[in-house]
Structures are given as structure tokens and as C-alpha cells.
Design an enzyme around this catalytic site. Structure first.
Site, PDB file in Angstrom:
ATOM      1  N   HIS A  60      14.679 -10.007 -28.562  1.00 42.55           N
ATOM      2  CA  HIS A  60      15.882 -10.551 -29.204  1.00 42.55           C
ATOM      3  C   HIS A  60      17.098 -10.031 -28.445  1.00 42.55           C
ATOM      4  CE1 HIS A  60      14.105 -11.400 -33.477  1.00 42.55           C
ATOM      5  NE2 HIS A  60      13.249 -11.724 -32.519  1.00 42.55           N
ATOM      6  N   GLU A  62      19.846  -8.685 -29.392  1.00 40.79           N
ATOM      7  CA  GLU A  62      20.327  -7.369 -29.822  1.00 40.79           C
ATOM      8  C   GLU A  62      19.478  -6.240 -29.245  1.00 40.79           C
ATOM      9  OE1 GLU A  62      19.584 -10.086 -31.697  1.00 40.79           O
ATOM     10  OE2 GLU A  62      20.347  -9.815 -33.726  1.00 40.79           O
ATOM     11  N   CYS A  90      18.056  -9.783 -37.766  1.00 44.28           N
ATOM     12  CA  CYS A  90      16.799  -9.805 -38.506  1.00 44.28           C
ATOM     13  C   CYS A  90      16.380  -8.363 -38.841  1.00 44.28           C
ATOM     14  CB  CYS A  90      15.733 -10.487 -37.660  1.00 44.28           C
ATOM     15  SG  CYS A  90      15.162  -9.494 -36.249  1.00 44.28           S
ATOM     16  N   CYS A  93      15.896  -6.130 -35.617  1.00 41.65           N
ATOM     17  CA  CYS A  93      17.159  -5.816 -34.939  1.00 41.65           C
ATOM     18  C   CYS A  93      18.035  -4.909 -35.796  1.00 41.65           C
ATOM     19  CB  CYS A  93      17.886  -7.096 -34.565  1.00 41.65           C
ATOM     20  SG  CYS A  93      16.989  -8.058 -33.318  1.00 41.65           S
TER      21      CYS A  93
END
Length: 158
Positions: A60, A62, A90, A93
Site C-alpha cells: 500500500h 502508506e 486501512c 496501514c
């Protein structure tokens, strides 16, 4: 309440996040981008979703930005840094953001499915959080939401 000067700074970085997200979307990734800046407003790192390209469920934007910042700074404590991302993080993260001790999280659109900063759950204020995260949501919210919705609409048409 955010003052106009701060808003312009946040808008500048969120605009860059949206550019990164657009690139990710063109590459077949969910269009999410992230940047980390220091307290002087200097870019430390930037990333975009790479799960499909890297065959990595943890890739992801992040997570990638946090990893890069740690390597660049030679420190995993990111207390003095701001992370910008166009979509509310999410659970994975959010956990990484808390572990990194990010000073400020700025995000664009709420995520009604997996958002764990304020929408579905509130990780920063939960009993298991070892860090009090400052959060500013809704920066360029409409543009962030529209970019994501447009991408998903196009994907469904294919």
C-alpha cells in the site's frame, strides 16, 4: 479550525498525492498515493499503491512511504513528520502509521469499507494505541473521492 496558510500547504501536498494516485490507477492499481514531509515542508518520500505490480499484499502507498522514510532517515520514529494520503488508511496501514509514531496524518476521503482512522474504526484513539496520532481528514475530499469513484466505475465497465 485550519487557517488559510496551513490549508494551502495541505492542499499542495494532497495535490501531489492525487498525481501519484493517478499514476497508480493507470498502472492498474487502486489509485492511492502518499507523501511524507518534514516539519520544514520538505518532501522526504512519496509512494503509490504497488500491490498488483509487486505481487505484494502489503504494498500500500502508506506502507511503502513509511518504509522509504525509515531507510532515508535511518530512523523508524517519524514523530516530526506528516503523512499525506488521499484515502483513509486501512487496518494494516493505520497500525503501521501508529507504530511509526507519525506526527500528523492528513487524508482526503473517508473509506466507508475499511477506514480505521475515524470511519469504520478509530485505531488512533483505541485502548491498544501506543501513540496519540494527530489527524486532519477531508483535505480535498471531493477530488479524492471522485478520483477513486471514477477509477472503480471504469474498472467495473471492463
Amino acid at each position: 479550525m485550519i487557517n488559510n496558510s496551513d490549508y494551502l500547504v495541505h492542499k499542495k501536498w494532497m495535490s501531489r498525492v492525487l498525481e501519484l494516485a493517478k499514476i497508480a490507477g493507470y498502472a492498474g492499481e487502486v489509485p492511492v498515493g502518499a507523501v511524507i514531509v518534514n516539519s520544514d515542508g520538505q518532501l522526504i518520500t512519496e509512494a503509490q499503491n504497488r500491490r498488483e505490480r509487486d505481487f505484494d499484499p502489503t504494498a500500500h502507498a502508506e506502507i511503502l512511504a513509511l518504509r522509504q522514510a525509515g531507510l532515508i532517515l535511518q530512523n523508524w520514529h517519524l514523530n516530526e513528520y506528516t503523512l499525506y494520503v488521499n484515502l483513509e488508511p486501512c487496518p494494516m496501514c493505520s497500525g503501521a502509521i501508529l507504530q511509526a509514531r507519525i506526527g500528523l496524518l492528513v487524508y482526503g476521503a473517508d473509506d466507508p469499507k475499511t477506514g480505521t482512522i475515524r470511519t469504520v474504526a478509530n485505531f488512533p484513539d483505541s485502548v491498544f494505541s501506543n501513540h496519540r496520532l494527530s489527524v486532519l481528514g477531508g483535505i480535498m475530499e471531493t477530488a479524492c473521492r471522485q478520483q477513486l469513484q471514477s477509477w472503480f466505475t471504469q474498472r467495473r465497465k471492463k
